[in-house]
Design an enzyme around this catalytic site. Structure first.
Site, PDB file in Angstrom:
ATOM      1  NE  ARG A 114      -2.520   0.720   3.646  1.00  0.00           N
ATOM      2  CZ  ARG A 114      -3.328   0.704   4.834  1.00  0.00           C
ATOM      3  NH1 ARG A 114      -4.588   0.454   4.433  1.00  0.00           N
ATOM      4  NH2 ARG A 114      -2.738   0.664   5.883  1.00  0.00           N
ATOM      5  CE  LYS A 147      -2.777   4.294   7.199  1.00  0.00           C
ATOM      6  NZ  LYS A 147      -4.195   4.531   7.367  1.00  0.00           N
ATOM      7  CD  GLU A 176     -12.239   5.852   4.411  1.00  0.00           C
ATOM      8  OE1 GLU A 176     -11.499   4.916   5.214  1.00  0.00           O
ATOM      9  OE2 GLU A 176     -11.273   6.057   3.334  1.00  0.00           O
TER      10      GLU A 176
HETATM   11  C1  PLP Z   1      -5.243   3.640   7.649  1.00  0.00           C
HETATM   12  C2  PLP Z   1      -6.722   3.917   7.121  1.00  0.00           C
HETATM   13  C3  PLP Z   1      -7.785   3.131   7.417  1.00  0.00           C
HETATM   14  C4  PLP Z   1      -7.469   1.858   8.072  1.00  0.00           C
HETATM   15  O1  PLP Z   1      -6.740   1.003   7.650  1.00  0.00           O
HETATM   16  P1  PLP Z   1      -6.077  -0.302   8.162  1.00  0.00           P
HETATM   17  O2  PLP Z   1      -5.051  -0.922   7.076  1.00  0.00           O
HETATM   18  O3  PLP Z   1      -7.119  -1.183   8.477  1.00  0.00           O
HETATM   19  O4  PLP Z   1      -5.206   0.143   9.428  1.00  0.00           O
HETATM   20  C5  PLP Z   1      -8.994   3.552   7.130  1.00  0.00           C
HETATM   21  N1  PLP Z   1      -9.047   4.803   6.372  1.00  0.00           N
HETATM   22  C6  PLP Z   1      -8.182   5.443   6.235  1.00  0.00           C
HETATM   23  C7  PLP Z   1      -8.783   6.726   5.677  1.00  0.00           C
HETATM   24  C8  PLP Z   1      -6.963   5.338   6.575  1.00  0.00           C
HETATM   25  O5  PLP Z   1      -6.057   6.146   6.640  1.00  0.00           O
END
Ligand code: PLP
Length: 341
Positions: free
Chosen positions: A82, A184, A220
């Site tokens: 990722r 991310k 989300e």
């Molecule tokens: C990091 C993140 C998540 C959760 O991802 P995980 O890999 O499960 O920790 C969800 N939404 C956003 C916007 C994120 O930055």
């Protein structure tokens, strides 16, 4: 070497510098060998691309001590992949995936005395990130970068078990339709802080964001993916190109299908459907799954049948199964656990 003298059962979720951090620099078109260092501070030029145009991407994962004393990580290959993809989207040189995994091993071993013991409920939070150290003033990608990993011991996100939370639909949008929602990057968090402060001051734990083009579909929250359970006990998982691909959410989908034998429906989910759902949860590395009991959107208040006292039945089983896999109490699917030492 001995375990640090911390009150392991009562550490919160905050930054505590540990002994070592991993650092690798990208200069003249190549990554150097990388090394563990002691200094928790980063010195940057005043015109570094990080400071001016926010070229930064990050990851978050945890190391756990199992009952036999071994230390493991949960699916770090997915974090490697990722951040590789995130870096490319922000025009940063991606850090090689195999090197990422070796760096995780090195930094966890270098801080082994900080890894919380088995049974404490705590874990070692690992924060890999990459940022532009090179100087820019005209708008363009920098030509030097640093990849860094620090660790910090953290307690369970919710002490005394996960109490359901209330969340509110934000008036602001999280990510543009063809923007950086699936990446991310710190920039997605900077712009979420204002609505997050507003939500907290109104008494809500989180913001729920809708799709910015039509504001009819669920995306989300600022830092976790939403999942729902419908009246047939089907796990309903919102799908959109601007939702961050949560590793927790992808693991939950697998656990739902292969451990709990539930039907999973991954598709665009309209906000108007939520009032027909039984349960809701928010998933991410920090909290694993937070049950949601109430969702507010303007004048509309949706009280989910699972209520505000405890997690719904399905969300509770998903939580128990996934945390069981992470802590070695349940057998993990092939390739999910990286044994570090
Ligand atoms: C990091 C993140 C998540 C959760 O991802 P995980 O890999 O499960 O920790 C969800 N939404 C956003 C916007 C994120 O930055």
């Amino acid at each position: 070497m001995a375990k640090k003298n911390l009150d392991w059962g009562n550490i919160g979720f905050s930054y505590m510098p540990t002994d070592k951090r991993y650092v690798s620099n990208w200069k003249a078109g190549a990554w150097d060998d990388g090394a563990l260092i002691d200094d928790p501070n980063v010195t940057l030029n005043e015109s570094a691309g990080m400071l001016q145009y926010c070229q930064q991407v990050f990851e978050g994962l945890k190391a756990y001590t199992w009952e036999d004393g071994s230390v493991v990580c949960f699916r770090p290959d997915l974090n490697a992949e990722r951040i590789y993809n995130s870096a490319k989207r922000i025009e940063m040189p991606p850090f090689p995936k195999e090197k990422f995994l070796e760096a995780i091993d090195a930094v966890v071993k270098g801080n082994i005395d900080w890894v919380p013991p088995y049974g404490s409920g705590a874990s070692l939070y690992i924060r890999p990130y990459e940022f532009a150290t090179g100087v820019v003033i005209g708008v363009k990608p920098a030509d030097e970068y640093q990849f860094r990993i620090f660790t910090t011991p953290v307690g369970p996100y919710y002490k005394g078990g996960a109490n359901p939370i209330a969340i509110i639909v934000s008036d602001f949008d999280r990510a543009a339709p063809r923007g950086t929602g699936a990446v991310k990057a710190g920039l997605n968090y900077a712009m979420s802080l204002h609505s997050s402060v507003l939500a907290h001051s109104a008494g809500y734990a989180e913001n729920l964001y809708l799709d910015p083009a039509t504001r009819t579909y669920v995306e989300e929250t600022g830092g976790s993916n939403a999942i729902f359970v419908d009246e047939n006990n089907t796990l309903v998982v919102p799908k959109s190109p601007s939702i961050l691909p949560s590793i927790t959410r992808r693991s939950i989908v697998y656990v739902a299908e292969h451990y709990l034998h539930l039907k999973v429906d991954e598709r665009p989910v309209k906000f108007s459907e939520i009032k027909g759902f039984k349960e809701c949860g928010l998933c991410g590395t920090a909290a694993v799954i937070s049950p949601v009991g109430r969702i507010v959107n303007g004048d509309e208040v949706i009280n989910l049948p699972s209520g505000m006292d405890k997690a719904g039945e399905v969300i509770g089983e998903l939580y128990d199964t996934l945390t069981g896999i992470q802590t070695g109490k349940k057998e993990a699917p092939e390739g999910w656990i990286r044994h570090i030492c």
